[in-house]
Scaffold this motif. Sequence first.
Motif, PDB file in Angstrom:
ATOM      1  N   ASN A 174       0.811  -1.212   0.000  1.00  0.00           N
ATOM      2  CA  ASN A 174       0.000   0.000   0.000  1.00  0.00           C
ATOM      3  C   ASN A 174       0.848   1.268   0.000  1.00  0.00           C
ATOM      4  N   LEU A 175       2.024   1.205   0.593  1.00  0.00           N
ATOM      5  CA  LEU A 175       2.912   2.369   0.644  1.00  0.00           C
ATOM      6  C   LEU A 175       3.719   2.537  -0.643  1.00  0.00           C
ATOM      7  N   GLY A 176       3.534   1.616  -1.590  1.00  0.00           N
ATOM      8  CA  GLY A 176       4.154   1.763  -2.894  1.00  0.00           C
ATOM      9  C   GLY A 176       5.479   1.043  -3.087  1.00  0.00           C
ATOM     10  N   PHE A 177       5.892   0.254  -2.127  1.00  0.00           N
ATOM     11  CA  PHE A 177       7.118  -0.520  -2.287  1.00  0.00           C
ATOM     12  C   PHE A 177       6.838  -1.746  -3.154  1.00  0.00           C
ATOM     13  N   THR A 178       7.760  -2.098  -4.018  1.00  0.00           N
ATOM     14  CA  THR A 178       7.694  -3.371  -4.719  1.00  0.00           C
ATOM     15  C   THR A 178       7.984  -4.421  -3.660  1.00  0.00           C
ATOM     16  N   THR A 179       7.022  -5.283  -3.409  1.00  0.00           N
ATOM     17  CA  THR A 179       7.104  -6.169  -2.250  1.00  0.00           C
ATOM     18  C   THR A 179       7.092  -7.633  -2.670  1.00  0.00           C
ATOM     19  N   TYR A 180       8.002  -8.380  -2.081  1.00  0.00           N
ATOM     20  CA  TYR A 180       8.078  -9.830  -2.271  1.00  0.00           C
ATOM     21  C   TYR A 180       7.907 -10.486  -0.912  1.00  0.00           C
ATOM     22  N   LEU A 181       7.033 -11.468  -0.861  1.00  0.00           N
ATOM     23  CA  LEU A 181       6.836 -12.267   0.349  1.00  0.00           C
ATOM     24  C   LEU A 181       7.369 -13.662   0.038  1.00  0.00           C
ATOM     25  N   ILE A 182       8.315 -14.106   0.837  1.00  0.00           N
ATOM     26  CA  ILE A 182       8.974 -15.387   0.581  1.00  0.00           C
ATOM     27  C   ILE A 182       8.239 -16.489   1.347  1.00  0.00           C
ATOM     28  N   GLU A 183       7.475 -17.282   0.612  1.00  0.00           N
ATOM     29  CA  GLU A 183       6.528 -18.211   1.227  1.00  0.00           C
ATOM     30  C   GLU A 183       7.155 -19.289   2.090  1.00  0.00           C
ATOM     31  N   ASP A 184       8.355 -19.746   1.747  1.00  0.00           N
ATOM     32  CA  ASP A 184       8.978 -20.788   2.560  1.00  0.00           C
ATOM     33  C   ASP A 184       9.968 -20.203   3.572  1.00  0.00           C
ATOM     34  N   ALA A 185       9.954 -18.889   3.710  1.00  0.00           N
ATOM     35  CA  ALA A 185      10.762 -18.205   4.727  1.00  0.00           C
ATOM     36  C   ALA A 185       9.843 -17.520   5.732  1.00  0.00           C
ATOM     37  N   THR A 186       8.674 -18.104   5.892  1.00  0.00           N
ATOM     38  CA  THR A 186       7.707 -17.693   6.888  1.00  0.00           C
ATOM     39  C   THR A 186       6.912 -18.940   7.291  1.00  0.00           C
ATOM     40  N   ALA A 187       6.176 -18.838   8.367  1.00  0.00           N
ATOM     41  CA  ALA A 187       5.424 -20.005   8.848  1.00  0.00           C
ATOM     42  C   ALA A 187       4.213 -19.539   9.646  1.00  0.00           C
ATOM     43  N   ALA A 188       3.286 -20.454   9.817  1.00  0.00           N
ATOM     44  CA  ALA A 188       2.059 -20.179  10.562  1.00  0.00           C
ATOM     45  C   ALA A 188       1.807 -21.300  11.572  1.00  0.00           C
ATOM     46  N   PHE A 189       1.001 -20.979  12.552  1.00  0.00           N
ATOM     47  CA  PHE A 189       0.526 -21.964  13.513  1.00  0.00           C
ATOM     48  C   PHE A 189      -0.954 -22.195  13.243  1.00  0.00           C
ATOM     49  N   GLY A 190      -1.467 -23.332  13.698  1.00  0.00           N
ATOM     50  CA  GLY A 190      -2.892 -23.584  13.586  1.00  0.00           C
ATOM     51  C   GLY A 190      -3.672 -22.583  14.431  1.00  0.00           C
ATOM     52  N   ILE A 191      -4.915 -22.345  14.033  1.00  0.00           N
ATOM     53  CA  ILE A 191      -5.752 -21.349  14.708  1.00  0.00           C
ATOM     54  C   ILE A 191      -7.108 -21.967  15.041  1.00  0.00           C
ATOM     55  N   HIS A 192      -7.595 -21.680  16.238  1.00  0.00           N
ATOM     56  CA  HIS A 192      -8.961 -22.056  16.619  1.00  0.00           C
ATOM     57  C   HIS A 192      -9.874 -20.880  16.302  1.00  0.00           C
ATOM     58  N   TYR A 193     -10.945 -21.151  15.598  1.00  0.00           N
ATOM     59  CA  TYR A 193     -11.956 -20.134  15.319  1.00  0.00           C
ATOM     60  C   TYR A 193     -13.308 -20.730  15.653  1.00  0.00           C
ATOM     61  N   LYS A 194     -13.925 -20.189  16.707  1.00  0.00           N
ATOM     62  CA  LYS A 194     -15.183 -20.706  17.229  1.00  0.00           C
ATOM     63  C   LYS A 194     -15.037 -22.205  17.492  1.00  0.00           C
ATOM     64  N   GLU A 195     -15.785 -23.032  16.795  1.00  0.00           N
ATOM     65  CA  GLU A 195     -15.740 -24.488  17.028  1.00  0.00           C
ATOM     66  C   GLU A 195     -14.811 -25.207  16.050  1.00  0.00           C
ATOM     67  N   THR A 196     -14.055 -24.439  15.259  1.00  0.00           N
ATOM     68  CA  THR A 196     -13.253 -25.032  14.193  1.00  0.00           C
ATOM     69  C   THR A 196     -11.769 -24.827  14.434  1.00  0.00           C
ATOM     70  N   PHE A 197     -10.991 -25.871  14.169  1.00  0.00           N
ATOM     71  CA  PHE A 197      -9.537 -25.735  14.177  1.00  0.00           C
ATOM     72  C   PHE A 197      -9.064 -25.690  12.732  1.00  0.00           C
ATOM     73  N   ILE A 198      -8.298 -24.674  12.397  1.00  0.00           N
ATOM     74  CA  ILE A 198      -7.747 -24.541  11.050  1.00  0.00           C
ATOM     75  C   ILE A 198      -6.262 -24.851  11.158  1.00  0.00           C
ATOM     76  N   ASP A 199      -5.813 -25.874  10.448  1.00  0.00           N
ATOM     77  CA  ASP A 199      -4.434 -26.335  10.571  1.00  0.00           C
ATOM     78  C   ASP A 199      -3.448 -25.300  10.022  1.00  0.00           C
ATOM     79  N   ALA A 200      -2.203 -25.410  10.446  1.00  0.00           N
ATOM     80  CA  ALA A 200      -1.160 -24.435  10.116  1.00  0.00           C
ATOM     81  C   ALA A 200      -0.942 -24.293   8.620  1.00  0.00           C
ATOM     82  N   LYS A 201      -0.939 -25.396   7.897  1.00  0.00           N
ATOM     83  CA  LYS A 201      -0.709 -25.317   6.446  1.00  0.00           C
ATOM     84  C   LYS A 201      -1.823 -24.524   5.761  1.00  0.00           C
ATOM     85  N   THR A 202      -3.052 -24.749   6.162  1.00  0.00           N
ATOM     86  CA  THR A 202      -4.179 -24.020   5.567  1.00  0.00           C
ATOM     87  C   THR A 202      -4.097 -22.537   5.913  1.00  0.00           C
ATOM     88  N   VAL A 203      -3.803 -22.234   7.166  1.00  0.00           N
ATOM     89  CA  VAL A 203      -3.664 -20.831   7.583  1.00  0.00           C
ATOM     90  C   VAL A 203      -2.580 -20.145   6.747  1.00  0.00           C
TER      91      VAL A 203
END
Length: 180
Positions: free
Chosen positions: A126-155
């Motif tokens: 949004n600030l106008g920088f050419t931005t690259y996000l390196i998908e295998d140089a970041t990670a996620a944890f699973g998340i609970h949302y209400k009655e549902t668990f969303i696994d880390a890979k999906t998140v």
Amino acid sequence: MKRALLIIDVQKTFTHPQWGKRNNPDAEENIKQLLDEYRKKDEEIIFIKHVSKNPLSGFHPNHEGSTFKDIVKPLETETIITKEVNSAFIDTSLENHLHERDIKEVVITGLTTPHCVSTTTRMSGNLGFTTYLIEDATAAFGIHYKETFIDAKTVHTVSLATVHDEFATVMTTGEYLQRL
């Protein structure tokens, strides 16, 4: 084009069992590859460190977990910017730091994909920088949302999908290193 590598919140607190299982256990190794290459080329490297005011938080400065993981520890000469919220641009010197150095390209890595990484990525685009996000140089944890668990890979995958081609170009470490 001048560029900067952002390493967001790669702090020891993320090894605490309270976070649960994460995807991409090699994220730090991939960040290290990028870090080594940026150091070799003497390119701009910026470490982002989350700092909490809550003394019970693993991100509080008095907590061992707030320190950077050894694998991607900053050198004394490298920039460290602290933040208290999920974006590395809010109430920090990051944007000015980039502009002062005439940096136009921002490469984003770190923890965690759906939180500080994606928020910083959105703002970078949004600030106008050419931005690259390196998908295998970041990670996620699973998340609970209400009655549902969303696994880390999906998140992780959904987080990447929501920024790709609108706020950033998402690619792997290998793909990015090839274009360097």
